[in-house]
Design a protein around this motif. Sequence first.
Motif, PDB file in Angstrom:
ATOM      1  N   UNK A  57       0.817  -1.216   0.000  1.00  0.00           N
ATOM      2  CA  UNK A  57       0.000   0.000   0.000  1.00  0.00           C
ATOM      3  C   UNK A  57       0.856   1.273   0.000  1.00  0.00           C
ATOM      4  N   UNK A  58       1.936   1.280   0.784  1.00  0.00           N
ATOM      5  CA  UNK A  58       2.666   2.535   1.005  1.00  0.00           C
ATOM      6  C   UNK A  58       4.015   2.646   0.310  1.00  0.00           C
ATOM      7  N   UNK A  59       4.573   1.532  -0.193  1.00  0.00           N
ATOM      8  CA  UNK A  59       5.922   1.578  -0.754  1.00  0.00           C
ATOM      9  C   UNK A  59       5.970   1.143  -2.216  1.00  0.00           C
ATOM     10  N   UNK A  60       5.500  -0.053  -2.483  1.00  0.00           N
ATOM     11  CA  UNK A  60       5.611  -0.659  -3.815  1.00  0.00           C
ATOM     12  C   UNK A  60       4.978   0.233  -4.882  1.00  0.00           C
ATOM     13  N   UNK A  61       5.762   0.551  -5.885  1.00  0.00           N
ATOM     14  CA  UNK A  61       5.293   1.317  -7.050  1.00  0.00           C
ATOM     15  C   UNK A  61       4.769   2.709  -6.721  1.00  0.00           C
ATOM     16  N   UNK A  62       5.113   3.252  -5.564  1.00  0.00           N
ATOM     17  CA  UNK A  62       4.662   4.592  -5.196  1.00  0.00           C
ATOM     18  C   UNK A  62       5.712   5.621  -5.621  1.00  0.00           C
ATOM     19  N   UNK A  63       5.288   6.606  -6.357  1.00  0.00           N
ATOM     20  CA  UNK A  63       6.201   7.642  -6.843  1.00  0.00           C
ATOM     21  C   UNK A  63       6.720   8.545  -5.725  1.00  0.00           C
ATOM     22  N   UNK A  64       5.985   8.667  -4.631  1.00  0.00           N
ATOM     23  CA  UNK A  64       6.383   9.577  -3.562  1.00  0.00           C
ATOM     24  C   UNK A  64       7.394   8.958  -2.593  1.00  0.00           C
ATOM     25  N   UNK A  65       7.791   7.710  -2.804  1.00  0.00           N
ATOM     26  CA  UNK A  65       8.798   7.080  -1.945  1.00  0.00           C
ATOM     27  C   UNK A  65      10.168   7.567  -2.413  1.00  0.00           C
ATOM     28  N   UNK A  66      10.816   8.367  -1.599  1.00  0.00           N
ATOM     29  CA  UNK A  66      12.085   8.993  -1.954  1.00  0.00           C
ATOM     30  C   UNK A  66      13.254   8.043  -1.752  1.00  0.00           C
ATOM     31  N   UNK A  67      13.224   7.268  -0.688  1.00  0.00           N
ATOM     32  CA  UNK A  67      14.289   6.310  -0.379  1.00  0.00           C
ATOM     33  C   UNK A  67      13.661   4.920  -0.350  1.00  0.00           C
ATOM     34  N   UNK A  68      14.041   4.089  -1.299  1.00  0.00           N
ATOM     35  CA  UNK A  68      13.477   2.741  -1.407  1.00  0.00           C
ATOM     36  C   UNK A  68      14.289   1.754  -0.572  1.00  0.00           C
ATOM     37  N   UNK A  69      13.601   0.746  -0.024  1.00  0.00           N
ATOM     38  CA  UNK A  69      14.322  -0.259   0.763  1.00  0.00           C
ATOM     39  C   UNK A  69      15.179  -1.142  -0.152  1.00  0.00           C
TER      40      UNK A  69
END
Length: 78
Positions: A57-69
């Motif tokens: 919901x909050x990370x995968x394929x989200x454009x607003x995630x600046x730092x990916x795990x």
Amino acid sequence: MPHVVIKAFKGPSQEAYEKAARQIAAILEETLGKPTRYTSVSLEEYDPSEWEGVFNVFVKDKENVILRPGYTDPNTFL
């Protein structure tokens, strides 16, 4: 402004999260020029079995995630 949300596994102490929140606020003041008195931080704790839903919901394929795990499979932690 700004508001930061920490989504994490249950486990660390409240004191540890409060220390992290203070450090996050200090970093935002230093890097963005936002005084710590304007920063809020909230905490949402999850069981490992819930993490896939959080990730999707909050990370995968989200454009607003600046730092990916450094992982793409949230089940890595189960």
